[in-house]
Design a protein around this motif. Structure first.
Motif, PDB file in Angstrom:
ATOM      1  N   ALA A   1       7.137 -36.359 -24.864  1.00  0.00           N
ATOM      2  CA  ALA A   1       5.705 -37.436 -24.982  1.00  0.00           C
ATOM      3  C   ALA A   1       5.828 -38.277 -23.634  1.00  0.00           C
ATOM      4  CB  ALA A   1       6.694 -38.654 -25.586  1.00  0.00           C
ATOM      5  N   SER A   2       6.949 -37.836 -22.293  1.00  0.00           N
ATOM      6  CA  SER A   2       6.733 -38.041 -21.106  1.00  0.00           C
ATOM      7  C   SER A   2       7.567 -36.976 -20.404  1.00  0.00           C
ATOM      8  CB  SER A   2       7.278 -39.687 -20.938  1.00  0.00           C
ATOM      9  OG  SER A   2       9.125 -39.872 -21.487  1.00  0.00           O
ATOM     10  N   ALA A   3       7.422 -37.216 -18.825  1.00  0.00           N
ATOM     11  CA  ALA A   3       8.490 -37.022 -17.903  1.00  0.00           C
ATOM     12  C   ALA A   3       9.675 -36.617 -18.142  1.00  0.00           C
ATOM     13  CB  ALA A   3       7.938 -37.177 -16.634  1.00  0.00           C
ATOM     14  N   ALA A   4       9.831 -38.569 -18.291  1.00  0.00           N
ATOM     15  CA  ALA A   4      11.248 -39.458 -18.174  1.00  0.00           C
ATOM     16  C   ALA A   4      12.477 -38.645 -19.734  1.00  0.00           C
ATOM     17  CB  ALA A   4      11.502 -40.675 -18.798  1.00  0.00           C
ATOM     18  N   ASP A   5      11.455 -38.176 -20.823  1.00  0.00           N
ATOM     19  CA  ASP A   5      12.574 -37.703 -22.149  1.00  0.00           C
ATOM     20  C   ASP A   5      12.095 -36.729 -21.364  1.00  0.00           C
ATOM     21  OD1 ASP A   5      11.644 -40.151 -23.569  1.00  0.00           O
ATOM     22  OD2 ASP A   5       9.693 -39.615 -24.066  1.00  0.00           O
ATOM     23  N   ALA A   6      10.990 -35.239 -21.064  1.00  0.00           N
ATOM     24  CA  ALA A   6      11.520 -33.845 -20.679  1.00  0.00           C
ATOM     25  C   ALA A   6      13.221 -33.096 -19.960  1.00  0.00           C
ATOM     26  CB  ALA A   6      10.199 -33.766 -19.862  1.00  0.00           C
ATOM     27  N   VAL A   7      13.316 -34.900 -18.859  1.00  0.00           N
ATOM     28  CA  VAL A   7      14.691 -34.486 -18.364  1.00  0.00           C
ATOM     29  C   VAL A   7      15.593 -35.309 -18.964  1.00  0.00           C
ATOM     30  CG1 VAL A   7      12.440 -33.864 -16.282  1.00  0.00           C
ATOM     31  CG2 VAL A   7      13.834 -36.514 -16.421  1.00  0.00           C
ATOM     32  N   ALA A   8      15.330 -36.004 -19.709  1.00  0.00           N
ATOM     33  CA  ALA A   8      16.254 -36.753 -19.703  1.00  0.00           C
ATOM     34  C   ALA A   8      18.011 -35.972 -19.572  1.00  0.00           C
ATOM     35  CB  ALA A   8      16.376 -37.172 -20.641  1.00  0.00           C
TER      36      ALA A   8
ATOM     37  N   PHE B   1       8.326 -18.959 -22.845  1.00  0.00           N
ATOM     38  CA  PHE B   1       9.146 -18.849 -20.754  1.00  0.00           C
ATOM     39  C   PHE B   1       8.767 -20.814 -21.216  1.00  0.00           C
ATOM     40  CE2 PHE B   1       7.782 -14.561 -19.524  1.00  0.00           C
ATOM     41  CZ  PHE B   1       8.993 -13.975 -19.994  1.00  0.00           C
ATOM     42  N   VAL B   2       8.617 -21.037 -21.807  1.00  0.00           N
ATOM     43  CA  VAL B   2       8.039 -23.099 -21.967  1.00  0.00           C
ATOM     44  C   VAL B   2       8.952 -23.170 -22.292  1.00  0.00           C
ATOM     45  CG1 VAL B   2       6.640 -25.135 -21.219  1.00  0.00           C
ATOM     46  CG2 VAL B   2       6.209 -22.408 -20.405  1.00  0.00           C
ATOM     47  N   GLN B   3       9.724 -24.280 -22.800  1.00  0.00           N
ATOM     48  CA  GLN B   3      10.213 -25.086 -24.012  1.00  0.00           C
ATOM     49  C   GLN B   3      10.041 -26.390 -24.014  1.00  0.00           C
ATOM     50  OE1 GLN B   3      12.041 -22.506 -21.372  1.00  0.00           O
ATOM     51  NE2 GLN B   3      12.248 -21.264 -23.705  1.00  0.00           N
ATOM     52  N   ARG B   4       9.594 -26.729 -22.606  1.00  0.00           N
ATOM     53  CA  ARG B   4       8.722 -28.116 -22.387  1.00  0.00           C
ATOM     54  C   ARG B   4       7.684 -28.710 -22.153  1.00  0.00           C
ATOM     55  NH1 ARG B   4      15.154 -31.143 -21.593  1.00  0.00           N
ATOM     56  NH2 ARG B   4      15.574 -29.820 -23.217  1.00  0.00           N
ATOM     57  N   VAL B   5       6.727 -29.618 -22.526  1.00  0.00           N
ATOM     58  CA  VAL B   5       4.837 -29.217 -21.551  1.00  0.00           C
ATOM     59  C   VAL B   5       5.579 -31.149 -21.330  1.00  0.00           C
ATOM     60  CG1 VAL B   5       3.254 -28.850 -22.501  1.00  0.00           C
ATOM     61  CG2 VAL B   5       4.188 -27.295 -22.791  1.00  0.00           C
ATOM     62  N   VAL B   6       4.818 -31.791 -20.400  1.00  0.00           N
ATOM     63  CA  VAL B   6       4.237 -33.155 -20.469  1.00  0.00           C
ATOM     64  C   VAL B   6       3.041 -33.000 -19.785  1.00  0.00           C
ATOM     65  CG1 VAL B   6       4.894 -35.120 -19.068  1.00  0.00           C
ATOM     66  CG2 VAL B   6       6.400 -33.361 -19.706  1.00  0.00           C
ATOM     67  N   ALA B   7       2.020 -33.837 -20.194  1.00  0.00           N
ATOM     68  CA  ALA B   7       0.434 -34.120 -20.399  1.00  0.00           C
ATOM     69  C   ALA B   7       1.146 -35.012 -19.341  1.00  0.00           C
ATOM     70  CB  ALA B   7      -0.340 -34.051 -21.587  1.00  0.00           C
ATOM     71  N   LEU B   8      -0.134 -34.830 -18.080  1.00  0.00           N
ATOM     72  CA  LEU B   8      -0.096 -35.932 -16.816  1.00  0.00           C
ATOM     73  C   LEU B   8      -1.171 -36.268 -17.317  1.00  0.00           C
ATOM     74  CD1 LEU B   8       0.541 -34.087 -13.906  1.00  0.00           C
ATOM     75  CD2 LEU B   8       2.252 -35.072 -15.267  1.00  0.00           C
ATOM     76  N   THR B   9      -1.010 -37.783 -16.878  1.00  0.00           N
ATOM     77  CA  THR B   9      -2.294 -37.925 -16.826  1.00  0.00           C
ATOM     78  C   THR B   9      -3.310 -37.761 -15.710  1.00  0.00           C
ATOM     79  OG1 THR B   9      -1.434 -40.133 -15.458  1.00  0.00           O
ATOM     80  CG2 THR B   9      -0.821 -40.067 -17.337  1.00  0.00           C
TER      81      THR B   9
END
Length: 262
Positions: free
Chosen positions: A2-9, A223-231
């Motif tokens: 949902a967000s970059a913050a969630d991805a790096v939590a 190779f990718v576990q988490r994707v964050v869509a940018l504005t």
């Protein structure tokens, strides 16, 4: 995500990170910013360079959150140089091709490899300053590495690099993690992505699975576990590290170009 913050939590203190980019090209700036706001420290970073003062990894560096950096380039990052020479930061520098191959080997499951780069220098013989003491003396130096001869030429043994997490930036990607990189932003991003046990990708354009031409995919989603869509605003934020221009006078232009108003 949902967000970059969630991805790096869940990136904890002491984590190791492989971070894509070269200078300011292809840098996962949004994920880095989210990690800065998250607060993790004592980080072990593997990246070609450590960003610039206040940009990219330079934000984490200025906040004293990077304990060790592995890379090949210091560049114009004055804070990086200051911390290294003051003994506040441990730094392992290596040839750029060696860094790339150590990351690639880590992602491919190859524990080590031999390369001619660095033979006959402190890279192979040991003694490169990794950390300075407060008095300016070398507190930690690099160890000597194994050197063997193949076909009459000497090669040094280099170990692969793997990290807890990888942070990368792509021009386009889908929800399965298949990624496409734009031009020079393909620099270290694919290599870092494969070397990370958990890879986070920020993408400028998110598409649905099946929309990417399989032949155009630079990095498969395995190779990718988490994707964050940018504005749109985040995707457009691409500062230039060093702008170089040359003036073209009308008198030096060809008659055809002058007539065309070039």
């Amino acid at each position: 995500m949902a967000s970059a913050a969630d991805a790096v939590a869940d990136i904890a203190d002491g984590s190791s990170l492989a971070v894509g980019g070269f200078g300011l090209c292809g840098v996962p700036a949004v994920l880095i910013r989210a990690l800065y706001e998250q607060g993790a420290g004592d980080l072990r970073v593997v990246s070609n360079n450590c960003g610039l003062d206040g940009r990219g990894l330079g934000q984490l560096l200025a906040a004293g959150r990077i304990a060790r950096a592995m890379g090949s380039y210091v560049g114009d990052n004055k804070e990086f140089a200051r911390q290294y020479l003051a003994g506040e930061l441990e730094v392992e520098l290596m040839p750029q091709g060696t860094l790339a191959e150590r990351l690639r080997a880590g992602g491919a499951g190859i524990p080590a490899f031999y390369t001619p780069a660095g033979v006959g220098t402190l890279v192979a013989e040991g003694g490169l300053p990794w950390r300075y003491g407060a008095d300016g003396a070398v507190a930690i130096a690099s160890p000597a590495k194994e050197v063997r001869e193949f076909g009459g030429r000497s090669y040094v043994l280099e170990e692969a690099i793997t990290t807890d997490f990888a942070l990368v930036r792509a021009a386009k990607g889908d929800r399965h993690g298949n990624l496409v990189f734009a031009r020079a932003a393909r620099n270290f991003n694919p290599l870092c992505a494969t070397a990370g046990r958990v890879t986070l990708a920020e993408v400028e354009e998110l598409v649905e699975p099946g929309e990417l031409d399989p032949d155009a995919v630079h990095l498969p989603g395995v190779f990718v576990q988490r994707v964050v869509a940018l504005t749109a605003e985040q995707a457009a934020d691409k500062p230039i590290e060093r702008r170089t221009t040359s003036a073209t006078s009308a008198s030096s232009a060809s008659p055809a170009r002058r007539k065309a108003g070039a």
